[in-house]
Design a protein around this motif. Structure first.
Motif, PDB file in Angstrom:
ATOM      1  N   ARG A  17       0.814  -1.219   0.000  1.00 49.62           N
ATOM      2  CA  ARG A  17       0.000   0.000   0.000  1.00 49.62           C
ATOM      3  C   ARG A  17       0.843   1.261   0.000  1.00 49.62           C
ATOM      4  N   TYR A  18       1.964   1.215   0.730  1.00 49.74           N
ATOM      5  CA  TYR A  18       2.753   2.433   0.904  1.00 49.74           C
ATOM      6  C   TYR A  18       4.248   2.123   0.820  1.00 49.74           C
ATOM      7  N   VAL A  19       4.978   3.075   0.268  1.00 53.88           N
ATOM      8  CA  VAL A  19       6.436   3.117   0.388  1.00 53.88           C
ATOM      9  C   VAL A  19       6.751   4.429   1.093  1.00 53.88           C
ATOM     10  N   VAL A  20       7.305   4.330   2.283  1.00 56.37           N
ATOM     11  CA  VAL A  20       7.588   5.510   3.102  1.00 56.37           C
ATOM     12  C   VAL A  20       9.091   5.765   3.082  1.00 56.37           C
ATOM     13  N   ASN A  21       9.471   6.985   2.751  1.00 54.57           N
ATOM     14  CA  ASN A  21      10.886   7.374   2.791  1.00 54.57           C
ATOM     15  C   ASN A  21      11.162   8.188   4.044  1.00 54.57           C
ATOM     16  N   THR A  22      12.187   7.797   4.805  1.00 57.48           N
ATOM     17  CA  THR A  22      12.535   8.536   6.015  1.00 57.48           C
ATOM     18  C   THR A  22      13.261   9.836   5.713  1.00 57.48           C
ATOM     19  N   HIS A  23      13.855   9.962   4.528  1.00 55.82           N
ATOM     20  CA  HIS A  23      14.467  11.210   4.060  1.00 55.82           C
ATOM     21  C   HIS A  23      14.956  10.984   2.638  1.00 55.82           C
ATOM     22  N   MET A  24      15.516  12.022   2.024  1.00 52.54           N
ATOM     23  CA  MET A  24      15.763  11.971   0.588  1.00 52.54           C
ATOM     24  C   MET A  24      17.124  11.438   0.185  1.00 52.54           C
ATOM     25  N   HIS A  25      17.995  11.062   1.102  1.00 56.43           N
ATOM     26  CA  HIS A  25      19.323  10.602   0.716  1.00 56.43           C
ATOM     27  C   HIS A  25      19.236   9.378  -0.189  1.00 56.43           C
ATOM     28  N   PRO A  26      20.132   9.275  -1.162  1.00 59.47           N
ATOM     29  CA  PRO A  26      19.989   8.226  -2.185  1.00 59.47           C
ATOM     30  C   PRO A  26      20.047   6.814  -1.631  1.00 59.47           C
ATOM     31  N   ASP A  27      20.801   6.587  -0.546  1.00 54.79           N
ATOM     32  CA  ASP A  27      20.891   5.223  -0.018  1.00 54.79           C
ATOM     33  C   ASP A  27      19.589   4.767   0.628  1.00 54.79           C
ATOM     34  N   HIS A  28      18.648   5.688   0.779  1.00 55.35           N
ATOM     35  CA  HIS A  28      17.332   5.349   1.347  1.00 55.35           C
ATOM     36  C   HIS A  28      16.190   5.465   0.333  1.00 55.35           C
TER      37      HIS A  28
END
Length: 303
Positions: free
Chosen positions: A87-98
């Motif tokens: 349902r969701y893909v949540v990113n904890t921040h924008m750094h490329p490794d995440h």
């Protein structure tokens, strides 16, 4: 029909990829523990802790790695555990490794969720991130700026996500590691994904505000959680004990920088000397400490 076709296409890619090895750290909560490495052909870009949470009706993924390959391996790990829709893909921040592995989930029908400042920050660095990956991976990297995924849902303060009988609490933080840090708490197991607000073993890297991070750590330390998931480190850790090494490093860096500012030392000296007593305690110290010292020095001049 299109959504179903997209899901099947991604499922095929997932079967073709080798699943990331994940550990079930709490019922229905799975985490891949990444090595302490920089992006290289040997790791497929899977160099940050990522995970997923399985509810009764759907799945939420938390971060996706540095490349399409790392994202596909995470997708394969999800499919190895459950056939429920993502349902969701949540990113904890924008750094490329995440966040750069998000592209592997574009055809799953998932909604992409991030901090309200995520899109602006990622767009400002998109080309630099792609160029950096090309330098690190060479011809093996086929990514492009057009592959970068921007959020469908943004969080400026707090929000909840429903996975069917399972609630996730999201909280946008003030500027610390970056200006777009977002935490995810699984209410059912009281598991708190902190992203790169918490480093363990891998030296922290400051890309937001040294002073902001120091202040935020004080507030976070007073909160409770059954367990936390750091952005880099073990798959899970006890809270707030997990914060102690990072706090010690920040205290040391601040003390060293303040002493250098007091005696009128130049910025270059701070980059070369501040924090050095912590070297043996951290992986990738030489790759990140000088930049941290520079940021701490610049902010100390204005305190």
């Amino acid at each position: 029909m299109l959504a179903a076709l997209g899901w099947a296409t991604s499922l095929g890619a997932a079967h073709a990829a080798e699943p990331l090895p994940t550990t079930e750290i709490a019922p229905g909560v799975f985490v891949y523990q990444a090595p302490y490495q920089l992006l290289a052909p040997s790791n497929d870009g899977a160099i940050a802790n990522v995970g997923f949470i399985v509810g009764k009706e759907g799945v939420a993924v938390v971060d996706t790695g540095n490349t399409r390959q790392s994202g596909e391996r995470l997708l394969a790990a999800v499919r190895a555990r459950t056939d429920l829709p993502i349902r969701y893909v949540v990113n904890t921040h924008m750094h490329p490794d995440h966040a750069m592995g998000d592209v592997a989930f574009k055809e799953t029908g998932a909604k992409f969720v991030a901090h309200a400042k995520f899109a602006r920050a990622l767009q400002a660095r998109a080309q630099a991130y792609v160029d950096g990956a090309k330098r690190a991976l060479g011809d093996a990297y086929q990514g492009k700026v057009e592959d970068i995924v921007l959020p469908d849902v943004t969080v400026a303060d707090k929000a909840t996500l429903d996975l069917g009988g399972r609630t996730l609490e999201l909280e946008a933080m003030k500027t610390a590691h970056t200006d777009n840090d977002l935490t995810v708490r699984d209410v059912e197991t009281d598991t708190w994904f902190l992203g790169d607000l918490l480093f363990m073993g891998h030296l922290p890297s400051i890309d937001g505000s040294f002073e902001g991070w120091v202040k935020l750590m004080t507030g976070l330390r007073d909160r409770t959680a059954a367990r936390v998931v750091p952005g880099h480190g073990p798959a899970s850790a006890k809270w707030p004990d997990a914060l102690a090494p990072q706090q010690r490093y920040f205290d040391r860096l601040r003390a060293d920088v303040d002493a250098l500012v007091e005696k009128g030392a130049p910025l270059r000296e701070a980059s070369e000397k501040a924090g050095l007593s912590e070297r043996e305690a951290w992986a990738l110290f030489d790759e990140f400490n000088a930049r941290n010292a520079i940021e701490a020095y610049r902010e100390a001049e204005w305190r």
